[in-house]
Motif scaffolding. Structure first.
Motif, PDB file in Angstrom:
ATOM      1  N   ASN A  99       0.839  -1.196   0.000  1.00  0.00           N
ATOM      2  CA  ASN A  99       0.000   0.000   0.000  1.00  0.00           C
ATOM      3  C   ASN A  99       0.872   1.243   0.000  1.00  0.00           C
ATOM      4  O   ASN A  99       0.963   1.967   0.994  1.00  0.00           O
ATOM      5  N   SER A 100       1.522   1.507  -1.095  1.00  0.00           N
ATOM      6  CA  SER A 100       2.390   2.677  -1.205  1.00  0.00           C
ATOM      7  C   SER A 100       1.592   3.957  -0.998  1.00  0.00           C
ATOM      8  O   SER A 100       0.409   4.025  -1.328  1.00  0.00           O
ATOM      9  N   GLY A 101       2.256   4.958  -0.438  1.00  0.00           N
ATOM     10  CA  GLY A 101       1.645   6.275  -0.306  1.00  0.00           C
ATOM     11  C   GLY A 101       0.859   6.502   0.968  1.00  0.00           C
ATOM     12  O   GLY A 101       0.246   7.555   1.130  1.00  0.00           O
ATOM     13  N   VAL A 102       0.869   5.519   1.906  1.00  0.00           N
ATOM     14  CA  VAL A 102       0.140   5.726   3.157  1.00  0.00           C
ATOM     15  C   VAL A 102       0.829   6.827   3.963  1.00  0.00           C
ATOM     16  O   VAL A 102       2.023   7.086   3.799  1.00  0.00           O
ATOM     17  N   PRO A 103       0.093   7.505   4.860  1.00  0.00           N
ATOM     18  CA  PRO A 103       0.700   8.557   5.684  1.00  0.00           C
ATOM     19  C   PRO A 103       1.873   8.022   6.510  1.00  0.00           C
ATOM     20  O   PRO A 103       1.961   6.824   6.802  1.00  0.00           O
ATOM     21  N   ASP A 104       2.760   8.932   6.909  1.00  0.00           N
ATOM     22  CA  ASP A 104       3.977   8.555   7.627  1.00  0.00           C
ATOM     23  C   ASP A 104       3.730   8.059   9.043  1.00  0.00           C
ATOM     24  O   ASP A 104       4.425   7.166   9.516  1.00  0.00           O
ATOM     25  N   ARG A 105       2.769   8.665   9.739  1.00  0.00           N
ATOM     26  CA  ARG A 105       2.568   8.370  11.161  1.00  0.00           C
ATOM     27  C   ARG A 105       1.089   8.206  11.509  1.00  0.00           C
ATOM     28  O   ARG A 105       0.230   8.858  10.920  1.00  0.00           O
ATOM     29  N   ILE A 106       0.839   7.333  12.477  1.00  0.00           N
ATOM     30  CA  ILE A 106      -0.476   7.229  13.109  1.00  0.00           C
ATOM     31  C   ILE A 106      -0.296   7.826  14.500  1.00  0.00           C
ATOM     32  O   ILE A 106       0.468   7.298  15.313  1.00  0.00           O
ATOM     33  N   VAL A 107      -0.965   8.935  14.762  1.00  0.00           N
ATOM     34  CA  VAL A 107      -0.829   9.652  16.028  1.00  0.00           C
ATOM     35  C   VAL A 107      -1.996   9.281  16.934  1.00  0.00           C
ATOM     36  O   VAL A 107      -3.157   9.377  16.525  1.00  0.00           O
ATOM     37  N   THR A 108      -1.676   8.838  18.156  1.00  0.00           N
ATOM     38  CA  THR A 108      -2.708   8.531  19.138  1.00  0.00           C
ATOM     39  C   THR A 108      -2.452   9.359  20.392  1.00  0.00           C
ATOM     40  O   THR A 108      -1.304   9.566  20.785  1.00  0.00           O
ATOM     41  N   LEU A 109      -3.531   9.843  20.982  1.00  0.00           N
ATOM     42  CA  LEU A 109      -3.464  10.584  22.235  1.00  0.00           C
ATOM     43  C   LEU A 109      -4.497  10.022  23.198  1.00  0.00           C
ATOM     44  O   LEU A 109      -5.482   9.399  22.767  1.00  0.00           O
ATOM     45  N   PRO A 110      -4.287  10.234  24.509  1.00  0.00           N
ATOM     46  CA  PRO A 110      -5.269   9.762  25.483  1.00  0.00           C
ATOM     47  C   PRO A 110      -6.674  10.244  25.139  1.00  0.00           C
ATOM     48  O   PRO A 110      -6.857  11.300  24.533  1.00  0.00           O
TER      49      PRO A 110
END
Length: 101
Positions: free
Chosen positions: A29-40
């Motif tokens: 799956n080329s082109g996916v975003p760089d980061r998955i950001v999670t917060l409380p």
């Protein structure tokens, strides 16, 4: 400023806010975003990091559009200020607005 520097700042600031910024790699799956950001509090966003003034490629935009159509927020970040804005928005009542490109 380099994309790498903005990405390092994102990881540091998210961690300081009690969250994680997972590196997103999806084979096939080329082109996916760089980061998955999670917060409380169940906050999540997908982040594409760019050097200042750089734009996502058409493939990246297609992946972002697909994720956004799943009801998940996607952001393109090209500055430290945008990192700070992302964290503030994710922490705010109501969380993130959806992708708007």
């Amino acid at each position: 400023m380099l994309e790498k520097q903005i990405e390092q700042y994102l990881v540091k600031q998210v961690k300081a806010s009690g969250g994680r910024a997972y590196k997103f790699v999806s084979p096939g799956n080329s082109g996916v975003p760089d980061r998955i950001v999670t917060l409380p509090g169940g906050r999540i966003a997908f982040a594409e990091l760019k050097a200042p003034g750089k734009k996502p490629t058409p493939l990246q935009m297609n992946q972002q559009r697909f994720i956004a159509n799943q009801g998940l927020p996607v952001v393109v970040i090209d500055s430290k200020e945008q990192v700070d804005d992302l964290i503030k928005q994710m922490q705010a009542e109501g969380g993130m607005q959806l992708w708007e490109q």
